[in-house]
Scaffold this active site. Sequence first.
Site, PDB file in Angstrom:
ATOM      1  N   GLU A  14       0.710   4.139   1.741  1.00 55.58           N
ATOM      2  CA  GLU A  14       0.990   4.532   3.105  1.00 55.58           C
ATOM      3  C   GLU A  14       2.098   3.806   3.603  1.00 55.58           C
ATOM      4  OE1 GLU A  14      -3.459   4.943   2.164  1.00 55.58           O
ATOM      5  OE2 GLU A  14      -1.952   3.589   1.743  1.00 55.58           O
ATOM      6  N   HIS A  68       0.766  -1.075   0.027  1.00 54.89           N
ATOM      7  CA  HIS A  68      -0.062  -0.150   0.024  1.00 54.89           C
ATOM      8  C   HIS A  68       0.774   1.273  -0.106  1.00 54.89           C
ATOM      9  CE1 HIS A  68      -3.845  -1.961   1.990  1.00 54.89           C
ATOM     10  NE2 HIS A  68      -2.971  -2.888   1.070  1.00 54.89           N
ATOM     11  N   CYS A  94      -2.171   0.245   7.389  1.00 53.45           N
ATOM     12  CA  CYS A  94      -1.700   1.473   7.379  1.00 53.45           C
ATOM     13  C   CYS A  94      -1.837   2.634   8.326  1.00 53.45           C
ATOM     14  CB  CYS A  94      -2.399   2.075   5.956  1.00 53.45           C
ATOM     15  SG  CYS A  94      -1.671   1.430   4.319  1.00 53.45           S
ATOM     16  N   CYS A 145      -6.455   1.975   5.431  1.00 53.06           N
ATOM     17  CA  CYS A 145      -6.857   0.869   5.971  1.00 53.06           C
ATOM     18  C   CYS A 145      -6.331   0.533   7.341  1.00 53.06           C
ATOM     19  CB  CYS A 145      -6.483  -0.297   5.140  1.00 53.06           C
ATOM     20  SG  CYS A 145      -4.719  -0.827   4.965  1.00 53.06           S
TER      21      CYS A 145
END
Length: 191
Positions: free
Chosen positions: A78, A76, A113, A110
């Site tokens: 982040e 991801h 993160c 999410c």
Amino acid sequence: MRTDGLLSCFKKGIYVKDLQSLPADLDFHWMSIALSEADVSRRSGDFPVGAVLCVEGEFWGSARNRLFSQERTTAHAEHTLISELSGRLRTYASGREETNITLYSTLEPCLMCLGVAVLHRVSRIVFACPDPNGGVSTLDAAQLPPLYQRGWPTFAAGPLQKESRALVMEFLREGKFSSSKRMLEDFQRIE
């Protein structure tokens, strides 16, 4: 991850601490860089999310999702960005009671993160588009252990929601996830 200083939009020799030289709306400025990362991610066939990290108002880096290109579920934007800056963030936060670290993301983070952000003492998270499937900005920090309560960031809905949402919906229409159809319906309900 990009860490090319203040990017090409600033004249050489102008630093973020020189507030007269900055764009009027910093959230818009930093989110537009995150959106550019999301667009690159989308064009590369990845779920389109981009992120930017700023410390004390200074650009520290940017990243994008690479779920498919790296074949790694945890890739991801982040998570990648914070992980790659982990040492610098720990050095910055060491001995400080409060931090001034802002994470910009084109999609509401999410749980994974958010956990990485809390552990690295991110104090503010600005997201462009809410995530009806996995966003965590409405979690009740009071229900979490003390470590997470103490490090809980503030959340702000930021600029460029429409543009960020459009990239996500374009990607979901391709059906790369088994749940793409349901996710697309959820994103269509966002106004």
